[in-house]
Write a protein that holds these residues in place. Structure first.
Motif, PDB file in Angstrom:
ATOM      1  N   MET A 160       0.844  -1.187   0.000  1.00  0.00           N
ATOM      2  CA  MET A 160       0.000   0.000   0.000  1.00  0.00           C
ATOM      3  C   MET A 160       0.883   1.242   0.000  1.00  0.00           C
ATOM      4  SD  MET A 160      -3.086   0.713   2.602  1.00  0.00           S
ATOM      5  CE  MET A 160      -4.312   1.874   2.178  1.00  0.00           C
ATOM      6  N   ARG A 181     -10.454   6.852  -1.369  1.00  0.00           N
ATOM      7  CA  ARG A 181     -10.193   5.948  -0.249  1.00  0.00           C
ATOM      8  C   ARG A 181     -10.756   6.538   1.041  1.00  0.00           C
ATOM      9  NH1 ARG A 181      -7.350   5.069   3.940  1.00  0.00           N
ATOM     10  NH2 ARG A 181      -6.115   6.943   3.812  1.00  0.00           N
ATOM     11  N   SER A 201     -19.878  -4.447   2.445  1.00  0.00           N
ATOM     12  CA  SER A 201     -19.059  -5.376   1.656  1.00  0.00           C
ATOM     13  C   SER A 201     -18.723  -4.756   0.294  1.00  0.00           C
ATOM     14  CB  SER A 201     -19.721  -6.745   1.526  1.00  0.00           C
ATOM     15  OG  SER A 201     -20.758  -6.733   0.607  1.00  0.00           O
ATOM     16  N   GLU A 226     -15.891  -2.330   0.970  1.00  0.00           N
ATOM     17  CA  GLU A 226     -14.634  -3.069   1.138  1.00  0.00           C
ATOM     18  C   GLU A 226     -14.085  -3.527  -0.210  1.00  0.00           C
ATOM     19  OE1 GLU A 226     -15.915  -5.959   4.015  1.00  0.00           O
ATOM     20  OE2 GLU A 226     -15.373  -4.642   5.701  1.00  0.00           O
ATOM     21  N   ALA A 227     -14.980  -3.941  -1.121  1.00  0.00           N
ATOM     22  CA  ALA A 227     -14.546  -4.344  -2.460  1.00  0.00           C
ATOM     23  C   ALA A 227     -13.950  -3.147  -3.209  1.00  0.00           C
ATOM     24  CB  ALA A 227     -15.713  -4.946  -3.235  1.00  0.00           C
ATOM     25  N   LEU A 247     -12.491  -0.557  -1.843  1.00  0.00           N
ATOM     26  CA  LEU A 247     -11.184  -0.281  -1.227  1.00  0.00           C
ATOM     27  C   LEU A 247     -10.127  -1.254  -1.757  1.00  0.00           C
ATOM     28  CD1 LEU A 247     -12.366   0.486   2.411  1.00  0.00           C
ATOM     29  CD2 LEU A 247     -11.266   2.107   0.843  1.00  0.00           C
ATOM     30  N   ARG A 248     -10.518  -2.514  -1.965  1.00  0.00           N
ATOM     31  CA  ARG A 248      -9.581  -3.492  -2.550  1.00  0.00           C
ATOM     32  C   ARG A 248      -9.225  -3.093  -3.985  1.00  0.00           C
ATOM     33  NH1 ARG A 248     -12.795  -7.028   0.319  1.00  0.00           N
ATOM     34  NH2 ARG A 248     -14.048  -7.592  -1.510  1.00  0.00           N
ATOM     35  N   ARG A 249     -10.221  -2.581  -4.743  1.00  0.00           N
ATOM     36  CA  ARG A 249      -9.938  -2.135  -6.112  1.00  0.00           C
ATOM     37  C   ARG A 249      -8.962  -0.958  -6.108  1.00  0.00           C
ATOM     38  NH1 ARG A 249     -15.375  -2.991  -6.524  1.00  0.00           N
ATOM     39  NH2 ARG A 249     -15.911  -0.791  -6.704  1.00  0.00           N
ATOM     40  N   ASP A 270      -6.606  -0.539  -3.863  1.00  0.00           N
ATOM     41  CA  ASP A 270      -5.299  -1.142  -3.552  1.00  0.00           C
ATOM     42  C   ASP A 270      -4.683  -1.877  -4.739  1.00  0.00           C
ATOM     43  OD1 ASP A 270      -5.415  -0.151  -0.966  1.00  0.00           O
ATOM     44  OD2 ASP A 270      -6.144  -2.035  -0.093  1.00  0.00           O
ATOM     45  N   ASN A 271      -5.526  -2.512  -5.570  1.00  0.00           N
ATOM     46  CA  ASN A 271      -4.952  -3.281  -6.677  1.00  0.00           C
ATOM     47  C   ASN A 271      -4.993  -2.546  -8.021  1.00  0.00           C
ATOM     48  OD1 ASN A 271      -7.523  -3.722  -7.764  1.00  0.00           O
ATOM     49  ND2 ASN A 271      -7.748  -5.707  -6.759  1.00  0.00           N
ATOM     50  N   GLU A 275      -7.506  -1.163  -9.757  1.00  0.00           N
ATOM     51  CA  GLU A 275      -8.652  -1.332 -10.654  1.00  0.00           C
ATOM     52  C   GLU A 275      -9.758  -0.306 -10.409  1.00  0.00           C
ATOM     53  OE1 GLU A 275      -9.937  -5.335  -9.986  1.00  0.00           O
ATOM     54  OE2 GLU A 275      -8.062  -6.192 -10.715  1.00  0.00           O
ATOM     55  N   THR A 285     -19.085   0.186 -10.163  1.00  0.00           N
ATOM     56  CA  THR A 285     -18.124  -0.687 -10.843  1.00  0.00           C
ATOM     57  C   THR A 285     -18.272  -0.610 -12.364  1.00  0.00           C
ATOM     58  OG1 THR A 285     -19.646  -2.558 -10.718  1.00  0.00           O
ATOM     59  CG2 THR A 285     -18.029  -2.334  -8.927  1.00  0.00           C
TER      60      THR A 285
END
Length: 140
Positions: free
Chosen positions: A1, A29, A85, A88-89, A91-93, A95-96, A98, A121
């Motif tokens: 991160m 974020r 949820s 959270e998805a 936030l993961r996008r 981080d990666n 996307e 999305t």
């Protein structure tokens, strides 16, 4: 991160900036983290209310009203859980790498749409196409 980008309090993503630069990613974020915290706080409050309202009410009308309120709170809580949820998805996008890109077309999602709905999305066009397709399948 990556380390947090500096953001002035009045920062808003602008179309003139490179899309999904460090500042924009940090802006979204923070927006998502704050939204998640608000939902978590509301959930804790809901659970407190449900525990508090668990008393035995002798009057049938009052009891029915309380049961209706309880069911509504539980439905609200379930929607909040699903929203958390999705946050959270998102936030993961971030981080990666996307986040901000349509999962259907790969095109950038407009900053306006992301600001209004940071868990989006798909681009508006892809979302509308998806919903039309869904509606057709439901009617069959």
């Amino acid at each position: 991160m990556k380390p947090e980008a500096f953001l002035p309090d009045d920062y808003r993503p602008a179309e003139s900036e490179p899309f999904m630069n460090d500042r924009q990613l940090e802006y979204f974020r923070r927006k998502l983290v704050n939204w998640k915290q608000e939902l978590m706080d509301q959930s804790a409050e809901t659970l407190g209310n449900l525990t508090e309202s668990g008393r035995n009410v002798p009057d049938l009308a009052d009891r029915a009203s309380e049961e209706t309120d309880r069911a509504l709170e539980l439905r609200t809580r379930d929607r909040q859980r699903k929203l958390i949820s999705k946050i959270e998805a998102a936030l993961r996008r971030i981080d990666n790498g996307e986040f901000g890109y349509c999962e259907m077309t790969g095109e950038p999602i407009s900053l306006k749409r992301l600001d209004a709905r940071p868990i989006a999305t798909m681009t508006l066009e892809a979302q509308e196409k998806h919903e039309r397709r869904e509606k057709v399948h439901r009617e069959e």
